[in-house]
Design a protein around this motif. Structure first.
Motif, short mmCIF file in Angstrom:
data_model
loop_
_atom_site.label_atom_id
_atom_site.label_comp_id
_atom_site.label_asym_id
_atom_site.label_seq_id
_atom_site.Cartn_x
_atom_site.Cartn_y
_atom_site.Cartn_z
N LYS A 267 0.98 -1.28 0.08
CA LYS A 267 -0.02 -0.02 0.08
C LYS A 267 0.75 1.25 -0.10
O LYS A 267 0.49 2.45 -0.54
CB LYS A 267 -0.93 -0.06 1.23
N ASN A 268 2.08 1.13 0.34
CA ASN A 268 2.94 2.29 0.56
C ASN A 268 3.96 2.49 -0.78
O ASN A 268 4.66 3.32 -0.68
CB ASN A 268 3.86 2.11 1.82
N ILE A 269 3.66 1.80 -1.56
CA ILE A 269 4.55 1.83 -2.64
C ILE A 269 3.81 2.04 -4.02
O ILE A 269 2.74 1.81 -4.24
CB ILE A 269 5.12 0.18 -3.16
N GLU A 270 4.51 2.94 -4.90
CA GLU A 270 3.79 3.40 -6.06
C GLU A 270 3.95 2.67 -7.12
O GLU A 270 5.12 1.95 -7.33
CB GLU A 270 4.41 4.77 -6.34
N THR A 271 3.20 2.44 -8.11
CA THR A 271 3.52 1.67 -9.43
C THR A 271 4.46 2.59 -10.18
O THR A 271 4.11 3.62 -10.48
CB THR A 271 2.00 1.61 -10.19
N LEU A 272 5.40 1.92 -10.74
CA LEU A 272 6.34 2.38 -11.51
C LEU A 272 6.05 2.62 -13.11
O LEU A 272 5.83 3.54 -13.69
CB LEU A 272 7.83 1.50 -11.55
N PHE A 273 5.38 1.41 -13.46
CA PHE A 273 4.53 1.35 -14.59
C PHE A 273 3.71 0.17 -14.90
O PHE A 273 3.92 -0.74 -14.14
CB PHE A 273 5.68 1.75 -15.82
N GLU A 274 3.05 0.20 -15.93
CA GLU A 274 2.03 -0.88 -15.93
C GLU A 274 2.30 -1.32 -17.63
O GLU A 274 2.82 -0.57 -18.35
CB GLU A 274 0.57 -0.34 -15.99
N TRP A 275 1.91 -2.42 -17.91
CA TRP A 275 2.23 -3.26 -19.24
C TRP A 275 1.08 -4.12 -19.35
O TRP A 275 0.75 -4.91 -18.54
CB TRP A 275 3.70 -3.91 -18.90
N VAL A 276 0.97 -4.20 -20.80
CA VAL A 276 -0.23 -5.03 -21.07
C VAL A 276 0.65 -6.00 -22.39
O VAL A 276 1.21 -5.32 -23.28
CB VAL A 276 -1.30 -4.50 -21.77
N GLY A 277 0.62 -7.42 -22.43
CA GLY A 277 0.97 -8.13 -23.62
C GLY A 277 -0.12 -9.12 -23.74
O GLY A 277 -0.86 -9.28 -23.05
N LEU A 278 0.03 -9.67 -24.89
CA LEU A 278 -0.99 -10.78 -25.54
C LEU A 278 -0.17 -11.99 -25.54
O LEU A 278 0.52 -12.07 -26.80
CB LEU A 278 -1.59 -10.39 -26.86
N ARG A 279 -0.49 -12.91 -24.69
CA ARG A 279 -0.14 -14.29 -24.97
C ARG A 279 -0.38 -15.16 -26.12
O ARG A 279 -1.81 -14.87 -26.42
CB ARG A 279 -0.34 -15.05 -23.57
N PRO A 280 0.30 -15.84 -26.78
CA PRO A 280 -0.15 -16.45 -27.88
C PRO A 280 -0.85 -17.94 -27.29
O PRO A 280 -0.16 -18.88 -27.26
CB PRO A 280 1.23 -16.87 -28.61
N GLY A 281 -2.12 -17.65 -27.22
CA GLY A 281 -2.82 -18.85 -26.78
C GLY A 281 -3.29 -19.86 -27.76
O GLY A 281 -3.44 -19.39 -29.03
N ARG A 282 -3.50 -21.02 -27.49
CA ARG A 282 -4.02 -22.09 -28.46
C ARG A 282 -4.42 -23.40 -27.42
O ARG A 282 -4.07 -23.28 -26.37
CB ARG A 282 -2.81 -22.58 -29.21
N ASP A 283 -5.26 -24.18 -28.24
CA ASP A 283 -5.99 -25.32 -27.39
C ASP A 283 -4.64 -25.96 -26.92
O ASP A 283 -4.92 -27.05 -26.37
CB ASP A 283 -6.95 -25.87 -28.24
N SER A 284 -3.58 -26.01 -27.86
CA SER A 284 -2.51 -26.92 -27.58
C SER A 284 -1.27 -26.32 -28.07
O SER A 284 -1.31 -25.76 -29.28
CB SER A 284 -2.65 -28.27 -28.26
#
Ligand SMILES: Cc1cc2nc3c(=O)[nH]c(=O)nc-3n(C[C@H](O)[C@H](O)[C@H](O)COP(=O)(O)OP(=O)(O)OC[C@H]3O[C@@H](n4cnc5c(N)ncnc54)[C@H](O)[C@@H]3O)c2cc1C
Length: 337
Positions: A267-284
């Motif tokens: 709670k006392n710590i600020e976020t440095l940065f956020e990031w979004v990535g797209l995992r390469p999903g597949r049924d297998s």
């Protein structure tokens, strides 16, 4: 001497390129890629070893590929690669699960008994936890790992070119004998493979050098906390079929509130940065030879669809790429006799 084109310079492409070049030093190996580090999917990930979001990929394959990668991480750790850390892990779940198939791959795997579970539930204020495993494994921070892999590939005489491939079939007239497709989510379009879907992951990074161990809540609505060398990764989401690469405020709130509930000091710590990535999903995971619709003489090997485990599997998968290639070359030379 064969000419090999590898599509993609993420962990899967670089791993495959290195292992091919090490087995066949005379081959001319080129990587064609849209992005390189620090802009691949792996770059934003924590690089924690651990099978995750792999659909129904056979367990024996997951164990085989991930074990080989774990051994490789041990080698890198002994060599002193920056960002390579041996780290204690606690994986908890709100349901009772069978022991994972990879339990013998990590170090000191243990299912917590009732008494031990109660201790951790009270420390983390997680009353609804039904089961937990503790073990020691590696984080191999991709921003360091990818640089190491690129350097190793260049030292072997490999070449990397910035190029977007629109379709694998368009490569039929090009001067390559073998094509290795390690394009991750890109395989959705260039194969094309409709089974490939994005699994969106949003994370936050904070500076909290006092956090020394990994906590993963495997439940669907669970959070995770993974220390890297300079920052700690707070996670995270896994939204299927979501292409949104923008930071979502709702997700930011879910991540911060969830992680702060587990470790109140955050709670006392600020976020440095956020990031979004797209995992390469597949049924297998797709790791097999294929062919081009318009040129049957070229060998294609597909190596994509690693979901949330590309870093965990890549070195073992790259060895299998080499095995498939070696068998195909043996077959070709036999048929010429
Ligand atoms: C939030 C988050 C956290 C994660 N944490 C972990 C973790 O802790 N441990 C773990 O094991 N995994 C983790 N992952 C998953 C991991 O990042 C991926 O599984 C891994 O990056 C897949 O590697 P790849 O090389 O197959 O694909 P990518 O890293 O996506 O690389 C694909 C490459 O192909 C190139 N490419 C794509 N299309 C084309 C085209 N048409 N032409 C030319 N080049 C193309 C791209 O530019 C890129 O170089 C995480 C993912 C996310 C999003």
């Amino acid at each position: 001497m064969k000419k090999v084109l590898i599509i993609g310079a993420g962990v899967s492409g670089l791993g495959s390129a290195i292992r091919i070049k090490e087995k066949f030093p005379d081959f001319k190996v080129t990587i064609a890629t849209k992005d390189i580090t620090p802009n691949t999917t792996g770059d934003g990930s924590a690089g924690l070893w651990g099978p995750f979001i792999l659909g129904s990929t056979p367990d024996d394959k997951v164990v085989q590929w991930s074990r080989e990668t774990h051994d490789f991480f041990l080698y890198l750790w002994r060599e002193g690669l920056a960002g390579s850390c041996l780290i204690p892990c606690l994986r908890v779940d709100k349901t009772k699960n069978p022991l994972p198939s990879w339990k013998h791959v990590v170090f000191g795997f243990k299912e917590l008994n009732e008494v031990e579970l109660e201790v951790w539930k009270s420390i983390y204020s997680m009353d609804d936890i039904q089961s937990a495993f503790s073990f020691v494994t590696f984080t191999c921070e991709p921003k360091h790992l990818l640089k190491y892999l690129m350097d190793r590939f260049y030292k072997l005489g490999g070449k990397i070119v910035q190029r977007e491939i629109k379709s694998i079939d368009n490569l039929s007239d090009e001067d390559y004998d073998i094509i290795i497709n390690c394009s991750g989510l890109g395989a959705k379009y260039i194969v094309p493979d409709p089974k490939v879907i994005p699994v969106r992951g949003q994370v936050a990074r904070v500076k909290a050098p006092w956090i020394y161990h990994v906590l993963l809540d495997e439940s669907d609505d669970g959070n995770y906390i993974i220390p890297n060398t300079d920052t700690v990764v707070l996670g995270g989401t896994h939204q299927e079929n979501d292409f949104n690469t923008n930071i979502c405020k709702e997700d930011s709130k879910f991540i911060r509130q969830g992680c702060e509930h587990i470790v109140p000091g955050l709670k006392n710590i600020e976020t440095l940065f956020e990031w979004v990535g797209l995992r390469p999903g597949r049924d297998s995971v797709r790791l097999e030879s294929g062919s081009m619709r318009n040129n049957k003489s070229k060998l294609i090997i597909h190596n994509y669809g690693h979901g949330g485990s590309g870093v965990t599997l890549f070195w073992g998968c790259a060895r299998e790429v080499v095995d498939i290639l070696t068998s195909a070359l043996d077959e070709t030379s036999k048929s010429k006799l």
